[in-house]
Structures are given as structure tokens and as C-alpha cells.
Design an enzyme around this catalytic site. Sequence first.
Site, short mmCIF file in Angstrom:
data_model
loop_
_atom_site.label_atom_id
_atom_site.label_comp_id
_atom_site.label_asym_id
_atom_site.label_seq_id
_atom_site.Cartn_x
_atom_site.Cartn_y
_atom_site.Cartn_z
N TYR A 45 -37.87 24.40 64.44
CA TYR A 45 -36.45 24.36 64.10
C TYR A 45 -36.24 23.91 62.67
O TYR A 45 -37.16 23.46 61.99
CB TYR A 45 -35.68 23.45 65.06
CG TYR A 45 -35.83 21.96 64.81
CD1 TYR A 45 -37.01 21.28 65.12
CD2 TYR A 45 -34.78 21.22 64.25
CE1 TYR A 45 -37.13 19.91 64.88
CE2 TYR A 45 -34.90 19.85 64.02
CZ TYR A 45 -36.07 19.20 64.33
OH TYR A 45 -36.20 17.85 64.09
N ARG A 62 -39.84 26.12 54.50
CA ARG A 62 -40.51 25.21 55.45
C ARG A 62 -40.58 25.86 56.83
O ARG A 62 -41.59 25.73 57.55
CB ARG A 62 -39.78 23.87 55.51
CG ARG A 62 -40.48 22.89 56.44
CD ARG A 62 -39.90 21.49 56.38
NE ARG A 62 -38.52 21.47 56.84
CZ ARG A 62 -37.73 20.40 56.75
NH1 ARG A 62 -38.17 19.28 56.21
NH2 ARG A 62 -36.49 20.45 57.19
N ARG A 95 -45.28 31.45 83.96
CA ARG A 95 -45.56 30.24 83.18
C ARG A 95 -47.06 30.13 82.94
O ARG A 95 -47.83 30.03 83.89
CB ARG A 95 -45.06 28.98 83.91
CG ARG A 95 -45.32 27.70 83.13
CD ARG A 95 -44.96 26.45 83.89
NE ARG A 95 -45.33 25.27 83.13
CZ ARG A 95 -46.55 24.71 83.13
NH1 ARG A 95 -47.50 25.22 83.88
NH2 ARG A 95 -46.80 23.63 82.40
N HIS A 152 -49.85 28.47 79.82
CA HIS A 152 -50.03 27.87 78.50
C HIS A 152 -50.41 28.95 77.48
O HIS A 152 -50.00 28.88 76.32
CB HIS A 152 -51.13 26.80 78.52
CG HIS A 152 -50.70 25.53 79.19
ND1 HIS A 152 -50.43 25.44 80.53
CD2 HIS A 152 -50.48 24.29 78.69
CE1 HIS A 152 -50.07 24.21 80.83
NE2 HIS A 152 -50.09 23.49 79.73
N LYS A 187 -42.28 21.39 61.93
CA LYS A 187 -40.97 20.95 62.43
C LYS A 187 -40.79 21.51 63.84
O LYS A 187 -40.05 22.46 64.09
CB LYS A 187 -39.83 21.37 61.48
CG LYS A 187 -38.61 20.46 61.63
CD LYS A 187 -37.72 20.48 60.43
CE LYS A 187 -36.37 19.82 60.68
NZ LYS A 187 -36.39 18.41 61.03
N GLU A 213 -43.70 7.94 58.49
CA GLU A 213 -42.29 8.30 58.22
C GLU A 213 -41.42 7.55 59.21
O GLU A 213 -41.90 6.66 59.93
CB GLU A 213 -42.10 9.81 58.33
CG GLU A 213 -42.49 10.39 59.68
CD GLU A 213 -42.31 11.91 59.77
OE1 GLU A 213 -41.56 12.48 58.98
OE2 GLU A 213 -42.92 12.51 60.68
N1 PDD Z 1 -34.78 15.46 60.93
N2 PDD Z 1 -39.07 13.30 59.31
C1 PDD Z 1 -38.62 13.58 60.54
C2 PDD Z 1 -39.47 13.22 61.72
C3 PDD Z 1 -37.36 14.21 60.71
O1 PDD Z 1 -36.93 14.52 61.94
C4 PDD Z 1 -36.58 14.50 59.55
C5 PDD Z 1 -35.24 15.16 59.67
C6 PDD Z 1 -37.10 14.18 58.29
C7 PDD Z 1 -36.34 14.50 57.03
O2 PDD Z 1 -36.42 15.87 56.71
P1 PDD Z 1 -35.26 16.60 55.89
O3 PDD Z 1 -35.03 15.80 54.67
O4 PDD Z 1 -35.82 17.93 55.60
O5 PDD Z 1 -34.05 16.64 56.78
C8 PDD Z 1 -38.35 13.59 58.21
C9 PDD Z 1 -33.58 16.22 61.14
C10 PDD Z 1 -32.44 15.76 60.34
C11 PDD Z 1 -33.31 16.33 62.65
O6 PDD Z 1 -34.27 16.44 63.38
O7 PDD Z 1 -32.16 16.35 63.07
#
Ligand code: PDD
Length: 278
Positions: free
Chosen positions: A32, A51, A97, A99, A144, A176
Site C-alpha cells: 500500500y 516506492r 486458499r 500459500h 510497505k 523506526e
Molecule cells: N505510515 N515507517 C512506518 C512503519 C510507517 O508506517 C510510516 C508511514 C513511515 C513514514 O513513511 P512516509 O513518510 O512515507 O509516510 C515510516 C503511513 C502514514 C500509514 O501507514 O498510515
Amino acid sequence: MDEIYLNGSFLPKSKAQISIMDRGFLFGDGVYELIPVFNKKVFLLDQHLKRLKNSLNLIQMNEIQDLDNIINKLVEKNQKSTFFIYLHITRGAQDYRNHIYSKNLNPTILIMCEDYPQFSQDLIKKGFFATIQDDFRWMKSNIKSISLLGNVLLKNYAFDNGCYETLLFRNKRLTEGSTSNVFIVKNKNIYTPKLSNELLPGVTRDLLIRLLSKNGLSVIESDIHESDVINADEVWCSSSTNAVVPIVKVDDNIINNGKTGYTTMKVYEIAQEFITNF
Ligand code: PDD
């Protein structure tokens, strides 16, 4: 805000349906993006799509064409001028279903508009609290991924403890936050963890590094230990929802006498100016 895009059609959110056999639903098999829209302009769309392409590639999915056009159509349809685009792509629905995925599935593409609270300048000046936890998530946090159970548990840990964010440490090093990247300031130097498979390459992280550099402030990308965070002069979190969120307490440790620091306020103002003029 009610109109969404799903697999080729624009329709009201309440009418949208996906299969229970969707691999996103069954396995969290997808990726996402969350993209801000400020004054009807999609913020840093190219960086978000780049990204996304990388996330898709890392889960062996093909690039999706035309997303920028669909996003712009959705922005036009929305009466609001400031909101967020939530873009969600799964590997698609499979008859059974398993994997092991079929190679010829049609991806499920959902794009919708969401609201997230933007913190007022007063709140930014006051600052927020954070807490610390082990980073128990998987070793591909640079993707992501929509499989966010680890992040969900860690963000709720923060919420349940009266905090904005949980700062995550793996092998005693900061990775993070549960929903953000993290910066610290010590003796006028700014540090953030270097990019790796252990953290998301935040679009906002990258923007702040570039904006700071333009303003003569370089950011050192390096290992950051728990003691560095606790003893930092300043700490802030960055994400697309709120570009700069000052942290003035980490568990029982007060940062900068419990007030938002000079550098954090400066980077907040620089980011706000960039957003306003975007
Ligand atoms: N999340 N690290 C994680 C684990 C995150 O979920 C996010 C942002 C960031 C910052 O990434 P960016 O600057 O590209 O938004 C770092 C979004 C906002 C969310 O999941 O809603």
C-alpha cells in the site's frame, strides 16, 4: 469522501465489494501507499509511486499502470481539498486458499480518500510522548506491506500508554516508529537510522533530509542506540500524516525539559512552508 476506485470502477464506498478469496484478505498478501493531498495537489506522487513500484517488485508483482490518472480523477471528484489517498494493491483473488500463489491472478486495486488529524501548531509546540519496545516485526520492513499486525500491536501499545508513538529497537539499535521514521538531535547534530531492510524508506524522511540540507543542516544516517534516544537533546517522528511530530518524553525520560526543541520547530516550519508552496 464516499467515492472510491475499485478494479476499474468509481463507486460509493458502501457499494464496494471484494471476494473473500482475495489474498489480501486471507494472507495480507499486498502492498500500500498513503499519499497526502494538500490544496487539491497530490503531494510527492512520483516518490510514492516509485516506492510502490519497489514494494511490488519485492513481492514479485508487476508494476500497475495509470495509477496517477486514477488518483487525479479521485482528487477531482472529492469536494475536500486536503485529505489522504489510501492506495491498496493485493495479489488478487484465487479460487482456493493456498500459500502458493497462481502466477496469473488479476491484482485487486483499491484507491480511496481518508481523513487523518493534522496536529495544530499549538500541539506541535507542546510535543508528544513516546514509548520503547523491541522491534519484533519481520525483517522486510522496507516493503510497505499491508500485513501490519506487528505495527498495529505496537501502535496500540503506544496509544494504551498515553503516547503518540512506539520507538522500535532491534539488537539495541533504533529502527523506526510503529508508523513513522525517527530523527534525534545531539550537540546540534541531526541523526536518523540509515536505510535497510529493517525500516521503511519514508517519503517524508527523504524530504526532510533534502530540506534540511538545503538549509545548511546535514543529517547523519547512522546507528542510534537506546541511550542516544533517551539522552537526546531533541527527538521527532516523521510521516506523511504529520511531517514532523516532536517527542518530549520517552517512557520516563524527559527530552529538552519537556518542550519542543529549536531544531525540531525549525524543521517543522521548513516542512510546513514547503507544503504550503507545493
Ligand atoms: N505510515 N515507517 C512506518 C512503519 C510507517 O508506517 C510510516 C508511514 C513511515 C513514514 O513513511 P512516509 O513518510 O512515507 O509516510 C515510516 C503511513 C502514514 C500509514 O501507514 O498510515
